[in-house]
Design an enzyme around this catalytic site. Structure first.
Site, mmCIF file in Angstrom:
data_model
loop_
_atom_site.group_PDB
_atom_site.id
_atom_site.type_symbol
_atom_site.label_atom_id
_atom_site.label_comp_id
_atom_site.label_asym_id
_atom_site.label_seq_id
_atom_site.Cartn_x
_atom_site.Cartn_y
_atom_site.Cartn_z
ATOM 1 N N GLU A 261 0.819 -1.215 0.000
ATOM 2 C CA GLU A 261 0.000 0.000 0.000
ATOM 3 C C GLU A 261 0.856 1.269 0.000
ATOM 4 O OE1 GLU A 261 -3.563 -0.521 2.370
ATOM 5 O OE2 GLU A 261 -3.249 -2.662 2.191
ATOM 6 N N TYR B 213 1.471 4.795 8.705
ATOM 7 C CA TYR B 213 2.107 3.471 8.592
ATOM 8 C C TYR B 213 2.851 3.350 7.272
ATOM 9 C CZ TYR B 213 2.207 -1.546 7.405
ATOM 10 O OH TYR B 213 2.578 -2.799 6.980
HETATM 11 P P1 NAP Z 1 1.878 -8.355 13.160
HETATM 12 O O1 NAP Z 1 0.885 -9.457 13.335
HETATM 13 O O2 NAP Z 1 1.451 -6.977 13.501
HETATM 14 O O3 NAP Z 1 3.191 -8.716 14.041
HETATM 15 C C1 NAP Z 1 4.172 -7.729 14.372
HETATM 16 C C2 NAP Z 1 5.225 -8.354 15.294
HETATM 17 O O4 NAP Z 1 6.166 -7.336 15.686
HETATM 18 C C3 NAP Z 1 4.673 -8.968 16.594
HETATM 19 O O5 NAP Z 1 5.294 -10.215 16.817
HETATM 20 C C4 NAP Z 1 5.138 -7.952 17.650
HETATM 21 O O6 NAP Z 1 5.353 -8.522 18.918
HETATM 22 C C5 NAP Z 1 6.470 -7.503 17.068
HETATM 23 N N1 NAP Z 1 6.931 -6.274 17.685
HETATM 24 C C6 NAP Z 1 6.207 -5.134 17.813
HETATM 25 N N2 NAP Z 1 6.946 -4.225 18.469
HETATM 26 C C7 NAP Z 1 8.159 -4.811 18.763
HETATM 27 C C8 NAP Z 1 9.359 -4.364 19.409
HETATM 28 N N3 NAP Z 1 9.484 -3.121 19.907
HETATM 29 N N4 NAP Z 1 10.399 -5.214 19.516
HETATM 30 C C9 NAP Z 1 10.301 -6.491 19.034
HETATM 31 N N5 NAP Z 1 9.199 -6.958 18.400
HETATM 32 C C10 NAP Z 1 8.143 -6.118 18.274
HETATM 33 O O7 NAP Z 1 2.425 -8.405 11.686
HETATM 34 P P2 NAP Z 1 2.286 -9.527 10.524
HETATM 35 O O8 NAP Z 1 0.945 -9.473 9.918
HETATM 36 O O9 NAP Z 1 2.851 -10.820 11.006
HETATM 37 O O10 NAP Z 1 3.276 -8.859 9.432
HETATM 38 C C11 NAP Z 1 4.677 -8.995 9.533
HETATM 39 C C12 NAP Z 1 5.356 -7.838 8.791
HETATM 40 O O11 NAP Z 1 4.923 -7.812 7.429
HETATM 41 C C13 NAP Z 1 5.041 -6.445 9.365
HETATM 42 O O12 NAP Z 1 6.222 -5.685 9.218
HETATM 43 C C14 NAP Z 1 3.976 -5.894 8.436
HETATM 44 O O13 NAP Z 1 4.014 -4.485 8.390
HETATM 45 C C15 NAP Z 1 4.402 -6.506 7.097
HETATM 46 N N6 NAP Z 1 3.298 -6.721 6.135
HETATM 47 C C16 NAP Z 1 2.237 -7.481 6.509
HETATM 48 C C17 NAP Z 1 1.226 -7.716 5.575
HETATM 49 C C18 NAP Z 1 0.026 -8.559 5.943
HETATM 50 O O14 NAP Z 1 -0.971 -8.473 5.229
HETATM 51 N N7 NAP Z 1 0.094 -9.376 6.986
HETATM 52 C C19 NAP Z 1 1.313 -7.187 4.277
HETATM 53 C C20 NAP Z 1 2.427 -6.422 3.934
HETATM 54 C C21 NAP Z 1 3.434 -6.208 4.875
HETATM 55 P P3 NAP Z 1 4.284 -8.363 20.128
HETATM 56 O O15 NAP Z 1 3.513 -9.637 20.114
HETATM 57 O O16 NAP Z 1 5.141 -8.219 21.322
HETATM 58 O O17 NAP Z 1 3.430 -7.171 19.844
HETATM 59 N N1 GDD Z 2 -9.351 -3.319 10.226
HETATM 60 C C1 GDD Z 2 -10.568 -3.047 9.714
HETATM 61 N N2 GDD Z 2 -11.668 -3.093 10.542
HETATM 62 N N3 GDD Z 2 -10.672 -2.740 8.392
HETATM 63 C C2 GDD Z 2 -11.918 -2.498 7.901
HETATM 64 C C3 GDD Z 2 -13.077 -2.560 8.700
HETATM 65 C C4 GDD Z 2 -12.944 -2.856 10.090
HETATM 66 O O1 GDD Z 2 -13.902 -2.913 10.839
HETATM 67 N N4 GDD Z 2 -14.157 -2.303 7.902
HETATM 68 C C5 GDD Z 2 -13.701 -2.097 6.663
HETATM 69 N N5 GDD Z 2 -12.335 -2.207 6.649
HETATM 70 C C6 GDD Z 2 -11.472 -2.010 5.470
HETATM 71 C C7 GDD Z 2 -10.335 -1.014 5.703
HETATM 72 O O2 GDD Z 2 -10.817 0.330 5.579
HETATM 73 C C8 GDD Z 2 -9.386 -1.429 4.581
HETATM 74 O O3 GDD Z 2 -9.738 -0.793 3.380
HETATM 75 C C9 GDD Z 2 -9.625 -2.943 4.415
HETATM 76 O O4 GDD Z 2 -10.838 -3.228 5.149
HETATM 77 C C10 GDD Z 2 -8.495 -3.818 4.954
HETATM 78 O O5 GDD Z 2 -8.166 -3.386 6.269
HETATM 79 P P1 GDD Z 2 -7.137 -4.210 7.208
HETATM 80 O O6 GDD Z 2 -7.553 -5.618 7.291
HETATM 81 O O7 GDD Z 2 -6.985 -3.455 8.490
HETATM 82 O O8 GDD Z 2 -5.771 -4.216 6.368
HETATM 83 P P2 GDD Z 2 -4.988 -3.060 5.577
HETATM 84 O O9 GDD Z 2 -5.161 -3.311 4.112
HETATM 85 O O10 GDD Z 2 -5.308 -1.722 6.080
HETATM 86 O O11 GDD Z 2 -3.474 -3.368 5.997
HETATM 87 C C11 GDD Z 2 -2.944 -4.703 5.989
HETATM 88 O O12 GDD Z 2 -2.365 -5.013 4.749
HETATM 89 C C12 GDD Z 2 -1.234 -4.222 4.374
HETATM 90 C C13 GDD Z 2 -0.700 -4.746 3.038
HETATM 91 O O13 GDD Z 2 -1.514 -4.436 1.965
HETATM 92 C C14 GDD Z 2 -1.920 -4.794 7.130
HETATM 93 O O14 GDD Z 2 -1.524 -6.140 7.291
HETATM 94 C C15 GDD Z 2 -0.697 -3.951 6.837
HETATM 95 O O15 GDD Z 2 0.311 -4.188 7.815
HETATM 96 C C16 GDD Z 2 -0.146 -4.354 5.439
HETATM 97 O O16 GDD Z 2 0.954 -3.540 5.091
#
Ligand code: NAP
Ligand code: GDD
Length: 365
Positions: free
Chosen positions: A134, A160
């Protein structure tokens, strides 16, 4: 045996990545920050007794706000690969806590890169930065009506994403300046049954499971028309590993070429739980009803709308498919099915346990 160090251990990506690396015979080191409550349930199945002579899974207390601690850990472990997954990764929360998010998602990455250099490991340690899809928004004027690529112009739409943009560029900068193997995985939304509970897919599947078991009345959501390219985290962590197995560091977009709305995800989830729904407009608001009872079960709450939204994104991952030979195994519908089934199972078990405790307590009354 290769050594991998992963930051951000307690949540979804880490759990799947650790599973993958252990299956490939890595020695895995994890950094966990100290918390007052244990929050390791997603990775408890991987835990190994520290007295095991063949220990492959090492826990280190560490915090990405602490440079000295990072330098010591990296110098001691000397990892072959570092996966930087730790972050404040919730977009909506980043509007409430922009300064913390900047620290977490940008300065931490810089700290890690510096720690590698200070430990003299910049020529041997490979670095993966969890970047995000994003970073882009609006039209790519070089490719109107086409999908974004690694080269598209960036336009982050939240604190973010602004922080992640810096992290992406500082990773590129260290690669160019110090000849490091440092790369960015530009990943789309990846989800799973162990996704954190406030991201929209998990919020939906948990609510649907509870509604189907009569444990919750209603689900409140924000923008139903936002579209995302959702996929299973298992497929995505494989791409992370593949990026670090290349001869030269390159950034890769990881996406599936499909995009669905939040509304569609809600529909699939209710279908999986055998609840037939119908939506109607009431004044300006949309409401969804359970067709068997005509109870309203989904409502819109403006609280969940964001100050700036990314409504729609489509990405071209052909570079990853051609160079890494990466190919997802799941479909989004398969993933949704797995998430709903897992949440139903989880809440059923919790209810059985609660009932069991009531029965025990009743014996004492
Ligand atoms: P997440 O569920 O938010 O997990 C984040 C992790 O970071 C948790 O284990 C958290 O530990 C740890 N953390 C936070 N603050 C910390 C600190 N000060 N020191 C050490 N560890 C810390 O993220 P995720 O979905 O697994 O995603 C992993 C990465 O991929 C993130 O960088 C995210 O931005 C990126 N990403 C995710 C997506 C997606 O859709 N999932 C997409 C694109 C990029 P605690 O349990 O202690 O909070
Ligand atoms: N969280 C949330 N809660 N999102 C909602 C809701 C709600 O009740 N209702 C609608 N949405 C919409 C948000 O406005 C957004 O457009 C979409 O659902 C997805 O929201 P999230 O699941 O919170 O994910 P995100 O796309 O904002 O971010 C995630 O994906 C990114 C990569 O594309 C996160 O995992 C980010 O860390 C990651 O970078």
């Amino acid at each position: 045996m290769k050594k991998a160090l992963i930051t951000g251990i307690t949540w979804q990506d880490w759990a799947y990545l650790a599973e993958l690396l252990l299956s490939k015979w890595y020695e895995v080191h994890w950094i966990k920050r100290r918390t007052s409550l244990f929050n390791t349930d997603r990775i408890d199945h991987l835990y190994q007794d520290i007295h095991n002579p063949n220990l492959k899974f090492h826990l280190h207390y560490g915090d990405l706000t602490d440079s000295a601690n990072l330098i010591k850990l990296i110098s001691d472990i000397k990892p072959d690969e570092i996966y930087n997954l730790a972050a404040q990764s919730h977009v909506a929360v980043s509007f409430d806590m922009p300064e913390y998010t900047a620290n977490a998602d940008w300065i931490w990455t810089l700290r890690l890169l510096e720690a590698i250099r200070i430990a003299w490991l910049e020529k041997t340690t490979k670095f993966y930065q969890a970047s995000t899809s994003e970073l882009f928004w609006g039209l790519d004027y070089n490719r109107p009506l086409a999908w974004y690529t690694e080269e598209s112009p960036m336009h982050p739409r939240s604190p973010y994403w602004c922080a992640k943009l810096y992290a992406m560029w500082i990773t590129r900068n260290y690669k160019e300046s110090y000849d490091m193997f440092a790369c960015n995985g530009i990943l789309f939304n990846h989800e799973s049954p162990i996704r954190w509970e406030t991201f929209v897919t998990r919020k939906i599947t948990m609510a649907v499971a509870k509604i189907s078991l009569w444990l919750q009345d209603k689900l409140f959501l924000g923008n139903l028309d936002a579209k995302r390219d959702w996929w299973h985290a298992k497929d995505y962590v494989e791409a992370m590993w593949m990026m670090l197995q290349q001869d030269k560091p390159e950034d890769f977009v990881i996406s599936t070429w499909e995009s669905y709305s939040v509304r569609e995800f809600v529909n699939w989830s209710f279908e999986e739980a055998w609840i037939e729904i119908e939506w109607r407009w009431e004044w300006i608001d949309e409401k969804w009803y359970d067709k068997s009872t005509w109870k309203c079960i989904v409502e819109i709450d403006k609280k969940y709308f964001r100050p700036a939204e990314v409504d729609f994104l489509l990405w071209d991952s052909s570079k990853a498919r051609n160079v890494l030979l990466w190919k997802p195994k799941y479909t989004v519908q398969m993933m949704c099915k797995e998430m709903v089934a897992s949440d139903i199972e989880k809440f059923k078990k919790q209810e059985i346990l609660k009932k069991h405790w009531y029965e025990i307590l009743n014996q004492y009354e």
